[in-house]
Scaffold this motif. Structure first.
Motif, PDB file in Angstrom:
ATOM      1  N   HIS A 314      10.576  32.598 -24.116  1.00 27.37           N
ATOM      2  CA  HIS A 314       9.678  33.631 -23.615  1.00 27.37           C
ATOM      3  C   HIS A 314       8.413  32.994 -23.021  1.00 27.37           C
ATOM      4  CE1 HIS A 314       8.252  37.729 -23.322  1.00 27.37           C
ATOM      5  NE2 HIS A 314       7.069  37.279 -23.703  1.00 27.37           N
ATOM      6  N   THR A 315       7.928  31.931 -23.666  1.00 25.92           N
ATOM      7  CA  THR A 315       6.763  31.216 -23.141  1.00 25.92           C
ATOM      8  C   THR A 315       7.060  30.673 -21.743  1.00 25.92           C
ATOM      9  OG1 THR A 315       6.199  30.543 -25.378  1.00 25.92           O
ATOM     10  CG2 THR A 315       5.148  29.315 -23.605  1.00 25.92           C
ATOM     11  N   THR A 318       7.164  33.411 -19.235  1.00 29.23           N
ATOM     12  CA  THR A 318       5.842  33.937 -18.929  1.00 29.23           C
ATOM     13  C   THR A 318       5.150  33.083 -17.859  1.00 29.23           C
ATOM     14  OG1 THR A 318       5.729  34.733 -21.189  1.00 29.23           O
ATOM     15  CG2 THR A 318       3.666  34.698 -19.970  1.00 29.23           C
ATOM     16  N   TYR A 319       5.297  31.755 -17.969  1.00 25.90           N
ATOM     17  CA  TYR A 319       4.726  30.885 -16.923  1.00 25.90           C
ATOM     18  C   TYR A 319       5.396  31.150 -15.580  1.00 25.90           C
ATOM     19  CZ  TYR A 319       1.826  28.109 -20.020  1.00 25.90           C
ATOM     20  OH  TYR A 319       0.846  27.710 -20.875  1.00 25.90           O
ATOM     21  N   TYR A 321       6.764  33.812 -14.568  1.00 23.82           N
ATOM     22  CA  TYR A 321       6.331  35.134 -14.102  1.00 23.82           C
ATOM     23  C   TYR A 321       4.914  35.051 -13.530  1.00 23.82           C
ATOM     24  CZ  TYR A 321       4.904  40.041 -14.377  1.00 23.82           C
ATOM     25  OH  TYR A 321       4.433  41.281 -14.089  1.00 23.82           O
ATOM     26  N   SER A 322       4.012  34.381 -14.275  1.00 24.60           N
ATOM     27  CA  SER A 322       2.619  34.346 -13.812  1.00 24.60           C
ATOM     28  C   SER A 322       2.498  33.516 -12.532  1.00 24.60           C
ATOM     29  CB  SER A 322       1.687  33.825 -14.900  1.00 24.60           C
ATOM     30  OG  SER A 322       1.977  32.484 -15.175  1.00 24.60           O
ATOM     31  N   LEU A 329       9.708  39.999 -16.490  1.00 30.88           N
ATOM     32  CA  LEU A 329      10.098  39.124 -17.599  1.00 30.88           C
ATOM     33  C   LEU A 329      11.520  39.458 -18.036  1.00 30.88           C
ATOM     34  CD1 LEU A 329       6.848  39.061 -19.755  1.00 30.88           C
ATOM     35  CD2 LEU A 329       7.911  37.128 -18.587  1.00 30.88           C
TER      36      LEU A 329
END
Lengths: 352, 205
Positions: A314-315, A318-319, A321-322, A329
């Motif tokens: 998930h981490t 998230t990167y 995605y950002s 996500l």
């Protein structure tokens, strides 16, 4: 007859479980005939895994997700059943940049791990003098190295737009640092210790300082290859877990360093390979080293740390995605299909 | 990339440390429409070079460590990708086929034979153009669907709020768009956002 497998790896300290399982004859004990193929780039290692040219690979932890999402490649069903190593990366800056940091902040010494906020004054000074942005290198667009650099800078309140990021092959990092082409980098061993030994780099923070214990390399497998012979891959996972356990004994780490440093594998100086594997972080030539027992770890006795987990996945997502690589996500279900936690548990039960 | 005959030059960036192969390729492609620029060792300058040069094609050895530098290039400039052709000493046709399926535009196996390399490069340029066209088509279809979606939402809202029939709701949207001098899509977008904010902030008023 033993089952034949080809495994791809990059010449780094954390390829130790893959290499030591071969050297210690562990693969043979599991009736596997493993051929190791050293690769020069993550991209080619990935393409070979996608096309079935290699059956398993030493991969950067975010890579199976990037492959599945089709980032920088065609979307391919890659998954991981096993975390091969945790931590092991570090940020090394040129001695020139460290001097600049001291001057701009009117300091005689800096304490380690270095607080990235000290770069603020360097950035402002360079801007006022119309000089180039700070150049920091990492190893792949989808790597913990890149995310750790971003995190370290963010904690120091540095805007990542003020930094010029570059991707470089690990082996070429210190050449580029020595020649003032870059100001620093985040890479795995032995390429931090090497810059310190050569007197051109200062290792200012490790991935343990930034992320605590975090998955770094995983075993990547193509679902199609796996499905054709799951029992062979179960034995491969078992063999690698045994190598991870062997590496867990501190007394074995020097022996492993000697093997890794040889021309058969990393072809690198032993005094650069050895420190991180012995839990020592060289900082600067002539300065005191830091004792970091978890600098390079390969899981622990009950193998809990070898189990891939959705939180890490998930981490990474998230990167991605950002940074606008993905529009939403992925679901937990999607991630747990790529970072499989069930295959090791099954083995552990078998062994009990 | 234009392809109107032999007059249009195609700029090729060749990343290779093997001097012999560089010469062989330069000879093979001499007097053709391919214009070769050569770069050797992996340096960060490579990214700048590609930016400056804007090559139509990149050729690199599959074993080169610099491939990862290019990987950042293809992800950073996703909107302006380059066809990439790889050298490989592996002659196995299956490997080459599967590599092409894995995303590499084309493979040049073994040594550079002038009779063989030109058609390979021609095919790479042509197939890349086709893939790009397909991708663009997919993107525009996706955008068209999104456009329809936002207009439907706005229409539905008007039908419920004002108790209108579908044609009346659409006529109202069209009139509002014309009056405010914007496209129906843009108007629908602003309306949807406005209604969302209104319903979220409704309790404060």
């Amino acid at each position: 007859m033993a089952d034949k497998l080809k495994i791809g790896y990059l010449g780094l300290n954390d390829a130790a479980p893959i290499i030591m399982a071969k050297e210690l004859g562990i693969y043979s004990n599991f009736d596997l005939d493993v051929h190791l193929v050293r690769q020069n780039s993550w991209s080619t290692l990935r393409d070979r895994l996608h096309m079935g040219d290699i059956h398993a690979a030493h991969m950067l932890a975010p890579m199976p997700l990037a492959s599945s999402l089709g980032l920088g490649c065609d979307s391919t069903d890659i998954f991981t059943p096993l975390v091969l190593s945790l931590n092991g990366n570090a940020i090394t800056l040129s001695t020139t940049l460290l001097d600049e940091i001291k001057i701009c902040n009117e300091l005689d010494e800096v304490s380690l791990p270095l607080d990235a906020s000290l770069l603020n004054n360097v950035i402002s000074r360079r801007q006022s003098q119309n000089k180039d942005k700070l150049r920091l290198a990492h190893v792949f667009p989808f790597s913990c190295h890149y995310y750790q650099l971003l995190d370290w800078l963010k904690r120091g309140g540095i805007n990542h737009h003020d930094i010029d990021f570059h991707v470089l092959p690990p082996r070429d990092m210190h050449f580029n640092l020595n020649n003032h082409i870059i100001d620093g980098y985040c890479v795995g061993g032995p390429w931090n210790a090497q810059a310190v030994r050569q007197g051109t780099g200062v290792t200012v923070a490790t991935s343990c300082d930034i992320w605590g214990d975090a998955a770094e390399k995983v075993l990547g497998i193509h679902y199609d290859t796996y499905s054709s012979q799951p029992d062979v891959f179960q034995r491969l996972i078992n063999a690698l877990l045994e190598a991870c356990d062997w590496l867990d004994t501190p007394a074995h780490r020097f022996d492993a360093s000697v093997v890794l440093a040889s021309s058969d594998y990393l072809n690198a100086p032993l005094d650069a390979v050895c420190p991180s594997l012995m839990g020592i972080c060289l900082t600067q030539l002539g300065a005191t080293s830091r004792d970091l027992p978890n600098y390079n770890i390969f899981g622990n006795r009950n193998n809990k740390l070898n189990i891939p987990n959705v939180v890490d996945a998930h981490t990474f997502a998230t990167y991605m995605y950002s940074q606008h690589y993905i529009e939403a996500l992925p679901s937990e279900q999607y991630l747990s299909h790529i970072y499989r936690s069930d295959l090791i548990s099954k083995i552990a039960l078998d062994l009990d | 990339m234009q392809q109107d005959g032999a007059t249009t030059k195609i700029t090729v960036l060749l990343i290779d440390d093997n001097q012999q192969r560089v010469l062989a390729l330069q000879n093979a492609l001499d007097k053709s429409r391919y214009d070769i620029v050569h770069s050797s060792a992996p340096r960060i300058g490579l990214v700048k070079l590609v930016d400056k040069l804007q090559p139509d094609l990149v050729i690199i050895d599959v074993e080169s460590p610099s491939r990862d530098i290019l990987s950042s290039l293809s992800t950073v400039s996703r909107f302006n990708p380059k066809p990439v052709v790889m050298f490989s000493d592996n002659h196995d046709t299956n490997t080459i086929d599967s590599s092409v399926r894995a995303g590499v535009t084309a493979y040049v196996a073994g040594h550079t034979d002038s009779n063989k390399i030109r058609p390979i490069l021609d095919a790479a340029v042509a197939s890349f153009g086709q893939t790009q066209a397909l991708r663009e088509e997919l993107n525009s279809t996706k955008q068209a669907l999104e456009k329809q979606d936002v207009i439907s939402k706005a229409k539905l809202h008007l039908m419920q709020q004002q108790n209108l029939t579908e044609p009346d709701a659409y006529a109202m949207l069209r009139k509002m768009a014309m009056d405010s001098n914007q496209t129906i899509e843009n108007l629908a977008k602003s309306l949807v956002v406005f209604w969302k904010q209104q319903s979220a902030g409704g309790n404060n008023g």
